[in-house]
Design a protein around this motif. Structure first.
Motif, short mmCIF file in Angstrom:
data_model
loop_
_atom_site.label_atom_id
_atom_site.label_comp_id
_atom_site.label_asym_id
_atom_site.label_seq_id
_atom_site.Cartn_x
_atom_site.Cartn_y
_atom_site.Cartn_z
N ARG A 6 9.11 -4.77 5.04
CA ARG A 6 10.13 -4.33 4.16
C ARG A 6 9.92 -4.31 2.57
O ARG A 6 10.26 -3.36 1.81
N ASP A 7 9.17 -5.49 2.27
CA ASP A 7 9.03 -5.61 0.98
C ASP A 7 7.85 -4.82 0.16
O ASP A 7 7.60 -4.42 -0.79
N VAL A 8 6.56 -4.83 1.24
CA VAL A 8 5.57 -4.26 0.77
C VAL A 8 5.12 -2.95 1.05
O VAL A 8 4.33 -2.09 0.24
N ALA A 9 5.49 -2.46 2.20
CA ALA A 9 5.23 -1.01 3.00
C ALA A 9 6.05 0.03 1.93
O ALA A 9 7.05 -0.08 1.67
N PRO A 20 -3.51 8.41 -0.02
CA PRO A 20 -4.28 7.32 -0.88
C PRO A 20 -3.11 6.61 -1.37
O PRO A 20 -2.23 7.40 -2.28
N GLY A 21 -3.58 5.39 -1.78
CA GLY A 21 -2.62 4.42 -2.33
C GLY A 21 -1.21 4.08 -1.55
O GLY A 21 -0.63 2.99 -2.29
N GLU A 22 -1.35 4.49 -0.37
CA GLU A 22 0.11 4.32 0.27
C GLU A 22 -0.11 2.94 1.06
O GLU A 22 -1.39 2.78 1.57
N VAL A 23 0.79 2.03 1.29
CA VAL A 23 0.78 1.00 2.32
C VAL A 23 1.96 1.36 3.56
O VAL A 23 2.86 1.67 3.40
N VAL A 24 1.21 1.63 4.77
CA VAL A 24 1.95 1.90 5.89
C VAL A 24 2.22 0.80 6.87
O VAL A 24 0.93 0.23 7.21
N CYS A 25 3.11 0.48 7.39
CA CYS A 25 3.35 -0.76 8.58
C CYS A 25 3.77 -0.06 9.83
O CYS A 25 4.56 0.70 9.65
N PRO A 76 -14.40 -0.64 0.67
CA PRO A 76 -13.51 0.60 1.64
C PRO A 76 -12.62 1.18 0.68
O PRO A 76 -12.01 0.84 -0.25
N ASP A 77 -12.47 2.44 1.33
CA ASP A 77 -11.41 3.34 0.67
C ASP A 77 -10.11 2.99 1.24
O ASP A 77 -8.86 3.44 0.91
N LEU A 78 -10.21 2.49 2.42
CA LEU A 78 -9.07 2.29 3.51
C LEU A 78 -9.15 0.83 4.10
O LEU A 78 -10.24 0.65 4.71
N MET A 79 -8.12 0.18 4.29
CA MET A 79 -8.11 -1.13 5.15
C MET A 79 -7.06 -0.94 6.30
O MET A 79 -5.87 -0.59 5.82
N LEU A 106 -3.38 -6.95 -2.61
CA LEU A 106 -4.17 -5.59 -2.40
C LEU A 106 -3.22 -4.46 -2.68
O LEU A 106 -3.75 -3.40 -3.21
N ALA A 107 -2.03 -4.51 -1.98
CA ALA A 107 -1.46 -3.57 -2.00
C ALA A 107 -0.82 -3.21 -3.56
O ALA A 107 -0.88 -1.83 -3.84
N ASN A 108 -0.44 -4.03 -4.17
CA ASN A 108 -0.06 -3.79 -5.61
C ASN A 108 -1.16 -3.30 -6.32
O ASN A 108 -1.06 -2.54 -7.48
N GLU A 109 -2.39 -3.68 -6.09
CA GLU A 109 -3.58 -2.84 -6.76
C GLU A 109 -3.81 -1.44 -6.44
O GLU A 109 -4.69 -0.86 -6.84
N GLY A 110 -3.31 -1.03 -5.47
CA GLY A 110 -3.35 0.18 -5.01
C GLY A 110 -4.31 0.44 -3.93
O GLY A 110 -4.45 1.71 -3.57
#
Ligand code: ADP
Ligand code: MG
Length: 258
Positions: free
Chosen positions: A218-221, A44-49, A173-176, A200-204
């Motif tokens: 590189r910058d967001v994930a 939860p809260g993670e950004v995976v590319c 949604p809980d997940l995008m 969106l990523a910065n908002e969690g």
């Protein structure tokens, strides 16, 4: 219930069950084995590319997560739903998962606002007034309030994709899940869409993003997963995988896209 919750709770104290947990996922089309023993976790809260060459199985993996494809074997839990349970409430699961595709898949005959309200009313049973309020809030987030009464055909590709994001967000949604959201766009509109995803990523928001935009990854994930030939070849912190990949296949892919 995920059998991996305990393991993941130990790995990250205080966290809930993973937003996505995939174990030993296999998917074939006839003789063609497209996914071969995929393991993947998104907290939860993670950004995976998710990166990798065309044909490596990235879209198929995303489609298995919300049962647009049925896998041969493996365990998948998404948002607390056991996706491989034959008795799963598919609609309830999909309500929690926003999906944004390369092709925006907006309803061409509906206005931008109606595109963002129709599922809220039909699926979530919200009143028209509440649905419109939620839609306008999300159109504001993507900077398109002034386009609310227009039809998708009157908008640029980048604007349409921003509507698709607002539509998905309107379902809370809980997940995008994003599948190459900028690949079909004119270069000058790509940045606007990436900027919204970055916010969106910065908002969690929990996000799993298939992309060829390496600077975004590189910058967001938080983590980058490199797939090739239906397997996960390498994964780790974004800067490590993109900046100093360990595997030759990752290096060779990155040298072609960077
Ligand atoms: P990626 O998104 O990484 O480009 P895909 O998941 O779209 O890869 O495709 C992986 C492989 O599965 C490709 O060889 C593709 O041709 C094949 N494939 C995808 N969808 C189908 C399908 N519905 N029927 C048969 N083969 C498919
Ligand atoms: Mg694809």
């Amino acid at each position: 219930m995920s059998t991996f919750a305990t393991e993941n709770t130990q790995a990250t104290p205080g966290s809930q069950a993973p937003a996505v947990s995939v174990r030993g996922l296999n998917k074939a089309y006839g003789d063609l084995e497209v996914l071969r023993g995929i393991d993947l976790t998104v907290h939860p809260g993670e950004v995976v590319c998710l990166i990798g060459p065309s044909g490596s199985g990235k879209s198929t993996l995303l489609r298995c997560l919300n049962l647009l494809e049925e896998p041969q074997s493996g365990d998948i839990t998404v948002s607390g739903f056991d996706v491989t349970d034959p008795d799963i409430d598919v609609d309830a699961m999909r309500r929690n998962v926003g999906m944004v595709f390369q092709q925006f898949n907006l309803f061409p005959h509906l206005t931008v606002l109606e595109n963002c309200t129709v599922s809220q009313v039909k699926v979530l049973k919200r009143s028209n007034a509440e649905a419109e309020q939620t839609a306008m809030t999300n159109l504001e987030r993507v900077g398109l309030v002034e386009k609310a009464q227009q039809r998708p055909g009157q908008l640029s590709g980048g604007q349409q994709q921003r509507v698709a994001i607002a539509r998905a967000l309107s379902m809370n949604p809980d997940l995008m899940l994003f599948d190459e959201p900028t690949s079909a766009l004119d270069p000058e509109t790509v940045g606007d869409v990436l900027a919204i995803m970055r916010t969106l990523a910065n908002e969690g928001m929990t996000m799993l993003v298939v992309t060829h935009e390496m600077s975004f990854a590189r910058d967001v994930a938080d983590r980058v997963v490199f797939m090739d030939g239906g397997v996960v070849v390498e994964e780790g912190p974004a800067r490590e995988v993109i900046g100093s990949p360990k595997h030759e296949r990752t290096r060779s892919f990155l040298s072609r896209v960077l």
